[in-house]
Design a protein around this motif. Sequence first.
Motif, PDB file in Angstrom:
ATOM      1  N   VAL A  19      16.302 -14.335  -1.772  1.00 53.25           N
ATOM      2  CA  VAL A  19      16.266 -13.542  -0.520  1.00 53.25           C
ATOM      3  C   VAL A  19      16.649 -12.687  -0.256  1.00 53.25           C
ATOM      4  N   VAL A  20      18.337 -11.760  -1.200  1.00 53.81           N
ATOM      5  CA  VAL A  20      18.493 -10.732  -1.633  1.00 53.81           C
ATOM      6  C   VAL A  20      17.314  -9.700  -1.467  1.00 53.81           C
ATOM      7  N   CYS A  21      16.425 -10.356  -2.562  1.00 57.23           N
ATOM      8  CA  CYS A  21      15.230  -9.758  -2.864  1.00 57.23           C
ATOM      9  C   CYS A  21      14.424  -8.900  -1.878  1.00 57.23           C
ATOM     10  N   SER A  22      14.251  -9.831  -1.040  1.00 54.44           N
ATOM     11  CA  SER A  22      13.197  -9.910  -0.121  1.00 54.44           C
ATOM     12  C   SER A  22      13.602  -9.378   1.176  1.00 54.44           C
ATOM     13  N   VAL A  23      15.000  -9.235   1.292  1.00 53.92           N
ATOM     14  CA  VAL A  23      14.964  -8.663   2.218  1.00 53.92           C
ATOM     15  C   VAL A  23      15.816  -6.903   1.827  1.00 53.92           C
ATOM     16  N   VAL A  24      16.115  -6.513   0.600  1.00 59.45           N
ATOM     17  CA  VAL A  24      15.692  -5.076  -0.194  1.00 59.45           C
ATOM     18  C   VAL A  24      13.862  -4.681   0.602  1.00 59.45           C
ATOM     19  N   ALA A  25      13.149  -5.242  -0.009  1.00 58.14           N
ATOM     20  CA  ALA A  25      11.971  -4.534  -0.039  1.00 58.14           C
ATOM     21  C   ALA A  25      11.701  -4.944   1.724  1.00 58.14           C
ATOM     22  N   LEU A  26      12.131  -5.753   2.167  1.00 59.58           N
ATOM     23  CA  LEU A  26      11.575  -5.283   3.596  1.00 59.58           C
ATOM     24  C   LEU A  26      12.418  -4.559   4.356  1.00 59.58           C
ATOM     25  N   SER A  86      10.518 -16.349  -1.202  1.00 58.24           N
ATOM     26  CA  SER A  86       9.601 -15.332  -0.238  1.00 58.24           C
ATOM     27  C   SER A  86       9.321 -14.074  -1.246  1.00 58.24           C
ATOM     28  N   TRP A  87      10.213 -13.882  -2.208  1.00 55.52           N
ATOM     29  CA  TRP A  87      10.499 -13.053  -2.494  1.00 55.52           C
ATOM     30  C   TRP A  87       8.850 -11.714  -3.170  1.00 55.52           C
ATOM     31  N   PRO A  88       7.673 -12.290  -3.449  1.00 53.83           N
ATOM     32  CA  PRO A  88       6.355 -12.314  -3.700  1.00 53.83           C
ATOM     33  C   PRO A  88       5.330 -11.411  -1.888  1.00 53.83           C
ATOM     34  N   PHE A  89       6.089 -11.759  -1.032  1.00 52.08           N
ATOM     35  CA  PHE A  89       5.520 -11.797   0.574  1.00 52.08           C
ATOM     36  C   PHE A  89       6.482 -10.511   0.463  1.00 52.08           C
ATOM     37  N   ALA A  90       7.445 -10.268   0.593  1.00 47.53           N
ATOM     38  CA  ALA A  90       8.229  -9.013   0.896  1.00 47.53           C
ATOM     39  C   ALA A  90       7.429  -7.436   0.236  1.00 47.53           C
ATOM     40  N   LEU A  91       7.506  -8.555  -0.839  1.00 49.75           N
ATOM     41  CA  LEU A  91       6.891  -7.053  -1.356  1.00 49.75           C
ATOM     42  C   LEU A  91       5.492  -7.019  -1.804  1.00 49.75           C
ATOM     43  N   ALA A  92       4.668  -7.507  -1.676  1.00 46.91           N
ATOM     44  CA  ALA A  92       3.477  -7.099  -1.347  1.00 46.91           C
ATOM     45  C   ALA A  92       2.620  -6.730   0.516  1.00 46.91           C
ATOM     46  N   THR A  93       4.701  -7.061   0.944  1.00 44.96           N
ATOM     47  CA  THR A  93       4.580  -6.135   2.617  1.00 44.96           C
ATOM     48  C   THR A  93       4.563  -4.573   2.288  1.00 44.96           C
ATOM     49  N   PHE A  94       6.280  -4.014   1.005  1.00 45.53           N
ATOM     50  CA  PHE A  94       6.232  -3.399   0.958  1.00 45.53           C
ATOM     51  C   PHE A  94       5.166  -1.363  -0.023  1.00 45.53           C
ATOM     52  N   VAL A  95       4.296  -2.716  -0.626  1.00 47.15           N
ATOM     53  CA  VAL A  95       3.109  -2.123  -0.969  1.00 47.15           C
ATOM     54  C   VAL A  95       1.987  -2.100  -0.550  1.00 47.15           C
ATOM     55  N   VAL A  96       1.619  -2.884   0.778  1.00 49.17           N
ATOM     56  CA  VAL A  96       1.288  -2.327   1.611  1.00 49.17           C
ATOM     57  C   VAL A  96       1.426  -1.128   2.229  1.00 49.17           C
ATOM     58  N   CYS A  97       2.552  -1.067   2.508  1.00 40.30           N
ATOM     59  CA  CYS A  97       3.185  -0.217   3.576  1.00 40.30           C
ATOM     60  C   CYS A  97       3.385   1.104   3.099  1.00 40.30           C
ATOM     61  N   ALA A  98       3.357   0.677   1.892  1.00 36.33           N
ATOM     62  CA  ALA A  98       3.793   2.311   1.200  1.00 36.33           C
ATOM     63  C   ALA A  98       2.059   3.098   0.615  1.00 36.33           C
ATOM     64  N   LEU A  99       1.288   2.158   0.943  1.00 40.20           N
ATOM     65  CA  LEU A  99      -0.211   2.987   0.865  1.00 40.20           C
ATOM     66  C   LEU A  99      -0.433   3.434   1.273  1.00 40.20           C
ATOM     67  N   ALA A 100      -0.554   1.976   2.793  1.00 45.16           N
ATOM     68  CA  ALA A 100      -0.855   2.798   4.510  1.00 45.16           C
ATOM     69  C   ALA A 100      -0.398   4.163   4.714  1.00 45.16           C
ATOM     70  N   VAL A 101       1.681   4.489   4.254  1.00 44.52           N
ATOM     71  CA  VAL A 101       1.719   5.446   4.516  1.00 44.52           C
ATOM     72  C   VAL A 101       1.130   6.507   3.277  1.00 44.52           C
ATOM     73  N   GLY A 102       1.361   5.879   2.125  1.00 40.51           N
ATOM     74  CA  GLY A 102       0.180   7.204   1.353  1.00 40.51           C
ATOM     75  C   GLY A 102      -0.673   8.016   1.922  1.00 40.51           C
ATOM     76  N   VAL A 103      -1.630   7.115   2.341  1.00 42.66           N
ATOM     77  CA  VAL A 103      -3.072   7.618   2.538  1.00 42.66           C
ATOM     78  C   VAL A 103      -3.160   8.460   4.150  1.00 42.66           C
ATOM     79  N   ALA A 104      -1.711   8.095   5.104  1.00 40.58           N
ATOM     80  CA  ALA A 104      -2.000   9.187   6.331  1.00 40.58           C
ATOM     81  C   ALA A 104      -0.857  10.166   5.557  1.00 40.58           C
TER      82      ALA A 104
END
Length: 116
Positions: A19-26, A86-104
Motif C-alpha cells: 500500500v505504501v509503495c502504491s500510494v507513493v507511486a500514485l 497493487s504496486w505494479p499497477f501504480a508503478l506502471a501508472t507513474f511510468v505512463v504519466c511520466a512518458l506522456a508528460v515528457g512527450v508534452a
Amino acid sequence: MLTAGPTTLPRARLLVRDVVCSVVALVLAGAVVAVGVTVAVLLAAHPPASATGALVSVGGPVVVAIAAGFAGLAVTIVRIVDRRASWPFALATFVVCALAVGVAGYAASGYLPGLG
C-alpha cells in the motif's frame, strides 16, 4: 455465526509495504500530471504563432497522462480493496504519466520561448 466452508477462502493479509509503495507511486504520478497541466496552461497563456498545432501537440499527451492517471488510480484502489498486489499497477501508472508528460514537454520546448 459465519464459518468458512469448503468453497470459501480466507482473505489475504493487506501488506503495508504494498500500500505504501502504491500510494507513493500514485502521488508521484499526480505530481507529474500536475507538471504537464502546468506546461499546457503556460503554453495557453503565451500562445505561439501556430497556437492550434502547439495546443494539440502538448495537450494531447497531457490528456493521455490524465486519463492514465485516473485509470491507474482506479485499478490500484480496486486491487488494494481486493487485497492483491497493487504496486505494479501504480508503478506502471507513474511510468505512463511520466512518458506522456515528457512527450508534452518535448513538444512544448519547440513552442515556448527560452526552452528551445
